[in-house]
Design an enzyme around this catalytic site. Structure first.
Site: not given
Length: 434
Positions: A24-25, A28
């Site tokens: 997920h990170e 980003h």
């Protein structure tokens, strides 16, 4: 041995959880760097740092509490109206706003003026904030497809498990036949356990739902039933009875407690692990995403029952909200099930896939401090700037998301309370695999 396998299942889920967070990170991080935003930190977990290493201008690390993760981007919020951080205020709400604004600039270095998050065009900020949840969605789809097309899923088949000897309304609770009960069409036709139904009334099918609908739609009809028995095709003839049977919804699922009058053959189908093709897999995933959206919308209504399960003597419903601790416990139980290892692995992968789907949907809620809140802020800025341009008004400038921080703190407080409630329920009255 059972305890060891239970612990192993929990550890495997923890690894899957950490990978999901890191993935997920990474969404980003990669898009932020793509658009030239400086990212001082990329961390998996919260609390004390266990390990970290700096590469370029980013510190990569793992923290002690594996319940989340984050990246830090410079300039998440714009400065005040005067172009600087506003002075401190005695107002608690203003204090929250300026604390958030200060944190967004506390690692500002010379040359960072052109590497601030808020200076990027709204569509770029939308991509950066959407990329994290999107990575969870991609991972969920990949894992679901792996199980559906590679392992298969348990579902009803057209193979006969047992044959009813008589016609009994499904509204009744008894299973034993009486002299007044008519013989079932399946028994009269000579259907046997182990037979695989290949065709019904001339329609060939290997899909249980389709076969069930064909039987229900032909009450009173004399129909040929082709079965495979010991490698040979055998044609049987049955007169379909009329009976009270469980109602099915538009998705083919049984509606509990509701019945309809329909055709009845009189056998139960065997359950088997069946691999899905790509089209079937897409349909299955679409249904699960719809179910997940419905469950998320129904979350507030489930809180009273969850409270009763945690602090009262209420039962823990199978569809009750479950947190990381509960999911880890389920992972441990999967490892102890007396089923083939391939099916244990498939169930475990499904658990991680479902977790990632939940992360995607939850993070897309248009509320700060979630990713969806930042996406909503960027979209609102784009809308009002476009409106000002069309109306030939001055550019209103960046939307100051920091002004929403008091709301974000309230939302975060609600989430913390809900998480603690789920944690207690997962410990004292957990959801169990049946």
């Amino acid at each position: 041995m059972t305890t060891l396998m239970f612990i192993l299942g929990i550890v495997l889920f923890a690894v899957g959880l950490l990978f999901s967070i890191a993935w997920h990170e990474l969404g980003h991080l990669s898009t932020a760097k793509l658009f030239g935003i400086r990212v001082p930190q990329y961390m998996v977990g919260f609390g004390p740092t266990i390990f970290s290493k700096k590469k370029g201008d980013t510190e990569y690390g793992v923290k002690a509490i594996p319940f989340g993760g984050y990246i830090r981007m410079i300039g998440m919020f714009p400065p005040g109206p005067d172009g600087r951080l506003e002075a401190r205020s005695t107002s608690p709400w203003r204090g929250m706003i300026e604390d958030a604004r200060s944190a967004a600039f506390e690692e500002l270095q010379p040359g960072d003026e052109k590497r601030l998050f808020y200076t990027r065009k709204p569509w770029k900020r939308v991509i950066v904030m959407f990329a994290g949840p999107f990575m969870n969605l991609v991972l969920a789809v990949a894992l679901f497809l792996t199980v559906l097309m590679g392992f298969g899923i348990a579902q009803q088949t057209t193979t006969v498990s047992t044959v009813s000897q008589c016609v009994i309304s499904q509204t009744e609770t008894r299973d034993d036949c009486t002299k007044s009960d008519p013989a079932s069409p399946a028994a009269e036709a000579g259907l046997r356990a182990g037979d695989k139904i290949l065709a019904f009334d001339g329609v060939r099918t290997d899909d249980w739902d389709k076969l069930s609908d064909l039987i229900r739609d032909n009450p009173g009809e004399d129909v040929p039933v082709v079965v495979e028995r010991k490698g040979e095709e055998v044609t049987l003839h049955a007169t379909i009875a009329t009976n009270k049977v469980a109602k099915k919804d538009s998705d083919g699922q049984i509606v509990q407690g509701e019945y309809v009058t329909a055709g009845f053959l009189g056998f139960s189908s065997a359950t088997g692990v069946v691999k899905q093709d790509f089209g079937q897999s897409v349909t299955w995933m679409g249904d699960r995403i719809g179910d997940a959206v419905d469950s998320l919308a129904a979350l507030p209504a489930k809180i009273p029952a969850l409270w009763d399960a945690a602090f009262g003597d209420g039962p823990r419903e199978a569809d009750s909200p479950m947190g990381v601790v509960g999911a880890a416990r389920v992972g441990g139980e999967i490892a102890t099930l007396d089923i083939p290892p391939t099916q244990q692995l498939a169930m475990f992968v499904m658990l991680v896939a479902g977790f990632n789907l939940s992360l995607f949907l939850f993070n897309m809620l248009p509320l700060l401090p979630l990713d969806g809140g930042h996406v909503a802020g960027a979209l609102w800025e784009s809308l009002r700037r476009s409106a000002a341009k069309v109306l030939r008004r001055p550019d209103p400038g960046p939307f100051d998301v920091a002004k929403l921080m008091p709301v974000a703190y309230v939302v975060a407080g609600v989430f913390v309370c809900f998480t603690l409630l789920v944690l207690v329920a997962d410990v004292v009255n957990p959801v169990r695999i049946t």
